[in-house]
Scaffold this motif. Structure first.
Motif, mmCIF file in Angstrom:
data_model
loop_
_atom_site.group_PDB
_atom_site.id
_atom_site.type_symbol
_atom_site.label_atom_id
_atom_site.label_comp_id
_atom_site.label_asym_id
_atom_site.label_seq_id
_atom_site.Cartn_x
_atom_site.Cartn_y
_atom_site.Cartn_z
ATOM 1 N N GLU A 133 7.036 6.435 -3.461
ATOM 2 C CA GLU A 133 6.289 7.496 -4.146
ATOM 3 C C GLU A 133 7.071 8.804 -4.069
ATOM 4 O O GLU A 133 7.614 9.152 -3.015
ATOM 5 N N ASN A 169 2.949 11.300 -9.098
ATOM 6 C CA ASN A 169 1.573 11.816 -9.182
ATOM 7 C C ASN A 169 1.386 12.654 -10.443
ATOM 8 O O ASN A 169 2.258 13.448 -10.797
ATOM 9 N N GLU A 181 0.558 7.885 -11.195
ATOM 10 C CA GLU A 181 -0.643 7.864 -10.345
ATOM 11 C C GLU A 181 -1.692 8.837 -10.878
ATOM 12 O O GLU A 181 -1.427 10.026 -11.029
ATOM 13 N N ASP A 190 -4.886 6.725 -7.511
ATOM 14 C CA ASP A 190 -4.562 7.273 -6.187
ATOM 15 C C ASP A 190 -5.854 7.604 -5.440
ATOM 16 O O ASP A 190 -6.898 7.813 -6.062
ATOM 17 N N LYS A 207 -4.703 2.532 -4.933
ATOM 18 C CA LYS A 207 -4.133 3.007 -3.664
ATOM 19 C C LYS A 207 -5.278 3.412 -2.750
ATOM 20 O O LYS A 207 -5.994 4.374 -3.030
ATOM 21 N N GLU A 245 -2.488 3.578 1.876
ATOM 22 C CA GLU A 245 -1.736 4.799 2.215
ATOM 23 C C GLU A 245 -2.043 5.223 3.646
ATOM 24 O O GLU A 245 -3.115 4.913 4.174
#
Ligand code: C2E
Ligand code: MG
Ligand code: MG
Length: 524
Positions: A283, A342, A374, A403, A424, A460
């Motif tokens: 990421e 992101n 994301e 996310d 995630k 995560e």
């Protein structure tokens, strides 16, 4: 130079013709001599003509180049000092102009900053084509209806600025502000929409509030921001205005410069495959090295960027840099590795977002399959608007992840309606695994739901081996967290990739052995 040569050849030709004439009278020339003589003469004349032509051509090219240079110089100057959308003078021009004005004419002055109240929401609901058009129309109306003696300029995004050179009293300024609001009262017609907008106006005075052009603008910006919450939407700057706001405006201004000054950079955090220990994705996380404050966390500056609209250029820079650096890494390690980037909601609502992604992929030569975008759960509430954009992104070949899954729960139906590939699990659920067992059913439920929907799952914030063990047993596909690596630079990723994979594989092997022993023990 060529002119000299062509002159020289002409002179030579003359001499030859004279010699030829003299020889005709004095010596008896053979036909062979006459032919040779004529050929030489023709060649000379030809050469002279050719050189003259060359000279003219070079001169023409020189004039063209000079003209092009002048046009480019004019364009660069225009871009440096004028706003691209409204064509009004920009912040740089204004700062120079105000500074010059303060020196030449050091009398009392007022700086007015005003912002268009709803520009950000117009941009996110109707797109940047409409908001840009509105800005152009506002600028045009200002130029048409205000005295051309006033210095009017455009600050970033939705803010304009006016310098008032002479004024009698605060009441004068107040009257002028109301006139400004009146000018903007008539709605702006843009295609099928009639857009109303109101102005928030902030005022700072020279020399009472500040003596530097930078502070004058900053204080007027602070007052404009505070003016949102007043009845008249007009406010004079006061030193008592909250320090928090001053800090916020300062941060916003610093962030504006951060991109230009290369203060932003990316770090990458690997995602480990829980079955194989391979690192096939990572990421990208943006970082800001502030010249005075040091590292500022994205948790602090991303919301500022989102509110000020700066997230669009910053997000584009992040996307391009992440794709570029990942492609370089892929070339070095000679295998694909996926990069997750992101996104913020405003980026998705830029009319040309899908096109931007496509252009970046083409420019950086990263394959679309190597890019994952994301989204956050809160974005998915806007399903109607989002669905076509996400489908277009998917048809580019890019994959999509949700996310911080589980934190912004609204309705899970979006998982059925939107083309999502991956969930995630948020750090907060992973954090308490094995300490507070109440989180485990949630993690299990997310993993099982994802499996049913054919989605991949990344956990995560994995810091402990016990968490990894649990996630591995629960068939979570990937884990990301300090246990394996903190976010690091792309060079460090390259240097430690093999080592990280080696550690992960050993860890997985030993956990699997433990699992087998446990199973054997249970079966006895
Ligand atoms: P996120 O996308 O959920 O990123 C994961 C965050 O968790 C990162 O924080 C990462 O450093 C942190 N993290 C990773 N492993 C662990 C761990 O084991 N323990 C703990 N305690 N934390 C861990 P970071 O880098 O501070 O980023 C915070 C948030 O800022 C991100 O959350 C994301 O929402 C946002 N962000 C970061 N970069 C960007 C960007 O380029 N664009 C946008 N729009 N947002 C970004
Ligand atoms: Mg993320
Ligand atoms: Mg997250």
């Amino acid at each position: 130079m060529e002119e000299k040569y062509s002159g020289f050849y002409l002179f030579l030709n003359l001499v030859l013709i004279v010699l030829f004439g003299v020889s005709l009278f004095t010596i008896k020339l053979t036909t062979f001599n006459i032919v040779i003589f004529s050929i030489v003469l023709i060649v000379q004349v030809g050469l002279a003509a050719y050189i003259k032509f060359l000279h003219q051509d070079i001169m023409k090219k020189l004039v063209d180049t000079e003209k092009n240079l002048m046009v480019s110089e004019r364009e660069i100057k225009h871009k440096t000092y004028f706003d691209e959308i409204t064509k009004l003078p920009n912040e740089r021009y204004l700062l120079d102009k105000i500074e010059e004005n303060l020196h030449v004419n050091p009398y009392d002055k007022a700086v007015l900053v005003f912002e268009i109240d709803r520009l950000a929401s117009i941009k996110s609901s109707l797109g940047s084509v409409y908001s840009d058009c509105l800005l152009r129309k506002v600028a045009q109306r200002l130029q048409d209806q205000l005295s051309d003696q006033l210095i009017i300029g455009k600050l970033r995004d939705d803010q304009f600025v006016i310098l008032i050179d002479h004024y009698e009293s605060r009441d004068d300024i107040l009257k002028f502000c109301k006139q400004l609001q009146k000018i903007m009262e008539t709605p702006f017609e843009i295609q099928y929409f009639s857009l109303n907008n109101s102005l928030n106006i902030g005022i700072s005075f020279y020399p009472k509030d500040a003596e530097s052009e930078l502070d004058l603008i900053k204080f007027a910006q602070i007052a404009a921001y505070e003016a949102r919450n007043t009845q008249e939407h007009i406010l004079f700057y006061e030193t008592s205005m909250s320090d928090v706001r001053t800090e916020r405006v300062t941060l916003e201004n610093d962030l504006f410069n951060a991109l230009k000054n290369n203060e932003l950079f990316l770090e990458y955090q690997p995602q480990v495959d829980t079955m194989t220990g391979e690192i096939i994705s990572m990421e990208a996380l943006v970082r800001w090295r502030h010249p005075k404050r040091g590292l500022v966390s994205p948790g602090e500056f991303i919301p500022v960027a989102e509110e000020s609209g700066l997230i669009n250029p910053i997000g584009k820079w992040v996307l391009e840099t992440a794709c570029y650096q990942t492609k370089k890494l892929q070339d070095k390690i000679d295998r694909p590795i996926q990069i997750a980037v992101n996104l913020s909601l405003c980026q998705l609502f830029q009319g040309d977002f899908v096109q931007t992604v496509q252009q970046i992929l083409e420019k950086t030569e990263l394959s679309p399959q190597s890019l994952q975008l994301e989204l956050t759960e809160s974005m998915t509430m806007n399903t109607d608007h989002l669905t076509p954009i996400l489908h277009d992104l998917k048809s580019l070949g890019v994959s999509l992840a949700v996310d911080d899954f589980g934190t912004g729960y609204s309705s899970l139906s979006y998982l059925r309606d939107l083309p999502i590939d991956c969930l995630k699990i948020d750090c907060s659920f992973v954090k308490n695994i094995q300490q507070d067992t109440s989180n485990e059913p949630i993690v299990d439920m997310i993993i099982s739901m994802a499996k049913h929907l054919n989605l991949k799952v990344v956990a995560e914030g994995v810091e402990e081996i016990t968490q990894f063990n649990y996630l591995m047993k629960s068939k979570c596909d990937f884990i990301q967290g300090y246990l394996f690596s903190r976010p690091i630079s792309i060079e460090q990723i390259f240097d430690t990739l093999c080592n990280l994979q080696h550690i992960a594989k050993e860890m997985i092997q030993s956990l699997q052995e433990d699992l087998t022993h446990e199973a054997v023990r249970k079966s006895l």
